[in-house]
Design an enzyme around this catalytic site. Sequence first.
Site, short mmCIF file in Angstrom:
data_model
loop_
_atom_site.label_atom_id
_atom_site.label_comp_id
_atom_site.label_asym_id
_atom_site.label_seq_id
_atom_site.Cartn_x
_atom_site.Cartn_y
_atom_site.Cartn_z
N CYS A 1 0.91 -1.10 -0.07
CA CYS A 1 -0.04 -0.12 -0.05
C CYS A 1 0.95 1.48 -0.06
CB CYS A 1 -0.92 0.01 1.31
SG CYS A 1 -1.84 1.53 1.76
N CYS B 1 0.17 3.77 2.75
CA CYS B 1 0.69 3.22 4.21
C CYS B 1 2.31 3.34 4.30
CB CYS B 1 0.22 1.76 4.12
SG CYS B 1 -1.21 1.09 4.02
#
Length: 103
Positions: A29, A32
């Site tokens: 991600c 993230c």
Amino acid sequence: MAIVHATDQTFEKEILKGAVLVDFWAAWCGPCKMIAPVLEEVDAEIGDEVKVVKVDVDNNQVTASQYQIMSIPSLLLFIDGELKAKTAGFMPKEDLIDFIRQY
């Protein structure tokens, strides 16, 4: 305080006491990866006020499902084991500290 990496087995124990910010994330991600250094800065700056816990959604699907994590990063704030707030997506450090300190 150091950032804690929780699993499905250890999650409940990690959120029981005090203020805990949980980051639901995954290695693939992009956002993230962007928020990871922000969480480290938050931990360094206000780690005495809030414990930062990270949960990898790919490896801990039971916990992610329990809290209905639909997008990542998702940040959940617990106070003494009780979910108080939830937000998703990247957040600058100052905004994240404000989010935590509301509670």
